[in-house]
Design a protein around this motif. Structure first.
Motif, short mmCIF file in Angstrom:
data_model
loop_
_atom_site.label_atom_id
_atom_site.label_comp_id
_atom_site.label_asym_id
_atom_site.label_seq_id
_atom_site.Cartn_x
_atom_site.Cartn_y
_atom_site.Cartn_z
N ASP A 20 0.83 -1.20 0.00
CA ASP A 20 0.00 0.00 0.00
C ASP A 20 0.87 1.25 0.00
O ASP A 20 0.58 2.23 -0.71
N ALA A 21 1.95 1.23 0.78
CA ALA A 21 2.87 2.37 0.82
C ALA A 21 3.54 2.56 -0.54
O ALA A 21 3.69 3.70 -1.02
N GLN A 22 3.95 1.46 -1.17
CA GLN A 22 4.55 1.55 -2.50
C GLN A 22 3.55 2.09 -3.51
O GLN A 22 3.91 2.88 -4.40
N ALA A 23 2.30 1.67 -3.38
CA ALA A 23 1.26 2.14 -4.30
C ALA A 23 1.04 3.64 -4.14
O ALA A 23 0.80 4.35 -5.13
N CYS A 24 1.12 4.13 -2.91
CA CYS A 24 0.97 5.57 -2.67
C CYS A 24 2.08 6.35 -3.36
O CYS A 24 1.85 7.40 -3.97
N LYS A 25 3.30 5.85 -3.26
CA LYS A 25 4.43 6.51 -3.92
C LYS A 25 4.27 6.47 -5.44
O LYS A 25 4.56 7.45 -6.13
N PHE A 26 3.79 5.33 -5.94
CA PHE A 26 3.55 5.24 -7.37
C PHE A 26 2.49 6.24 -7.81
O PHE A 26 2.63 6.90 -8.85
N ASP A 27 1.42 6.35 -7.03
CA ASP A 27 0.35 7.29 -7.36
C ASP A 27 0.89 8.71 -7.47
O ASP A 27 0.52 9.48 -8.38
N GLU A 28 1.78 9.08 -6.55
CA GLU A 28 2.37 10.43 -6.56
C GLU A 28 3.22 10.64 -7.81
O GLU A 28 3.14 11.69 -8.47
N ARG A 29 4.05 9.66 -8.13
CA ARG A 29 4.91 9.79 -9.33
C ARG A 29 4.07 9.82 -10.60
O ARG A 29 4.36 10.60 -11.52
N ARG A 30 3.03 9.00 -10.65
CA ARG A 30 2.17 8.96 -11.83
C ARG A 30 1.46 10.29 -12.00
O ARG A 30 1.37 10.84 -13.12
N ALA A 31 0.93 10.85 -10.90
CA ALA A 31 0.23 12.13 -10.98
C ALA A 31 1.16 13.24 -11.46
O ALA A 31 0.76 14.08 -12.28
N ALA A 32 2.40 13.23 -10.97
CA ALA A 32 3.37 14.25 -11.38
C ALA A 32 3.70 14.10 -12.87
O ALA A 32 3.79 15.10 -13.60
N LEU A 33 3.86 12.87 -13.32
CA LEU A 33 4.17 12.63 -14.73
C LEU A 33 3.03 13.07 -15.63
O LEU A 33 3.25 13.75 -16.65
N LEU A 34 1.81 12.72 -15.25
CA LEU A 34 0.66 13.12 -16.06
C LEU A 34 0.48 14.63 -16.07
O LEU A 34 0.08 15.22 -17.09
N ALA A 35 0.80 15.29 -14.96
CA ALA A 35 0.71 16.75 -14.90
C ALA A 35 1.73 17.39 -15.83
O ALA A 35 1.41 18.37 -16.53
N ARG A 36 2.96 16.84 -15.88
CA ARG A 36 3.97 17.37 -16.80
C ARG A 36 3.56 17.18 -18.24
O ARG A 36 3.75 18.06 -19.09
N ARG A 37 2.99 16.02 -18.53
CA ARG A 37 2.52 15.77 -19.91
C ARG A 37 1.41 16.74 -20.28
O ARG A 37 1.38 17.25 -21.41
#
Length: 324
Positions: free
Chosen positions: A303-320
């Protein structure tokens, strides 16, 4: 579940069940679940989900038109996921060999193995016909991938015991259902979404069969079953992990929101664990308790790893989005 209650030695883990004994003890459960499945399953025809009127000849001996990406109706991420999903379904002969070897071909077990194989076979038929008719993917690349993937065969990560196999397919069938369903939503083509929804319905029924069988195993041999669940959850990999370019495709599928750590945790692992109340099983022996504790710890870490992934994914999608 109408299974024989475990003895004190079996509950404490001092008297392990052999695969042969477990297969015999669970035969009644398999028969009951098979009958329930046959009543719930609905006949469907793969050809009815293919828009045949969209088809035309490809280049080659028919002298048609060569494939190009702009001919595809589905999104880029949808196209990647469709190839991964179909190649996974294509390896059915290897999967059949695995479960037929472990479960046998006689009695209720054998009847289920063959019925499951027959139902799974429809999935690749419908998906390939759709992909080629609508020119959704490169047909040459798809066939070369299929040849490479199937030529390498499939070797299960969970060949420890039949309990490991039952535990694995309980989660894997749900993972496949989720992947198909999300791919359909992402595809952008109503015909594709409709076809994958139909396939996902089959996968869900298969999950229920194996989940209920796993529940019976947890009652019958709780310590062994708990260990198998722990091993499978901690080391889980999708059956298509050996296909060409899987790691790159999986990364794009994860970013695209079709299947990633968050989905795996929330929509695949947790539903099965909660339904069977795996983390609430009591009366376990030392080995079972250790497995249960390790499983709970792993789920927290995931769950903790998933939270970190969610943050990285959101940042990547925001940059795109900003670049767009």
């Amino acid at each position: 579940m109408t299974v024989a209650p475990p003895s004190q030695s079996q509950r404490t883990g001092s008297d392990a069940w052999s695969d042969t004994k477990l297969l015999y003890a669970l035969e009644e459960v398999v028969e009951r679940e098979l009958n329930r499945h046959l009543k719930a399953a609905k006949e469907w025809m793969p050809h009815e989900y293919v828009p045949w009127s969209d088809g035309r000849n490809f280049d080659g001996i028919m002298g048609g038109e060569a494939w190009s990406p702009e001919q595809s109706k589905v999104s880029d991420i949808g196209r990647i996921a469709l190839v991964v999903n179909l190649l996974t379904e294509d390896n059915l002969p290897s999967y059949h060999h695995e479960i037929a070897t472990l479960f046998g071909r006689d009695g209720a077990w054998g009847t289920w193995v063959h019925r499951w194989t027959a139902e799974e076979g429809r999935h690749a038929i419908a998906m390939r016909d759709y992909l080629l008719t609508t020119r959704a993917v490169d047909p040459v690349e798809l066939e070369r991938f299929r040849m490479q993937h199937m030529s390498e065969g499939f070797e299960s990560d969970n060949a420890h015991s039949m309990l490991h196999t039952v535990a694995y397919v309980a989660f894997q069938e749900l993972a496949t259902r989720v992947s198909h369903r999300n791919t359909g939503h992402e595809s952008g083509d109503p015909a594709c979404d409709r076809m994958l929804a139909r396939i996902a319905t089959d996968e869900n029924l298969h999950m229920v069969f194996y989940r209920n069988l796993l529940g019976a195993a947890l009652e019958l041999a709780p310590n062994q079953a708990m260990g198998a669940v722990r091993d499978v959850v901690v080391g889980f990999r999708m059956p298509g992990h050996g296909m060409p370019g899987f790691e790159r495709a999986a990364a794009r599928i994860a970013i695209g929101g079709i299947y990633n750590l968050r989905i795996h945790h929330d929509d695949v692992l947790l539903p099965v664990l909660r339904h069977l109340k795996v983390l609430e099983v009591s009366g376990l022996g030392p080995d079972g308790l250790k497995a249960q504790e390790e499983l709970g710890f792993f789920m927290g870490e995931l769950d903790a790893q998933a939270c970190k992934f969610d943050e990285r994914r959101a940042a990547l999608l925001a940059r795109r989005a900003a670049r767009a």
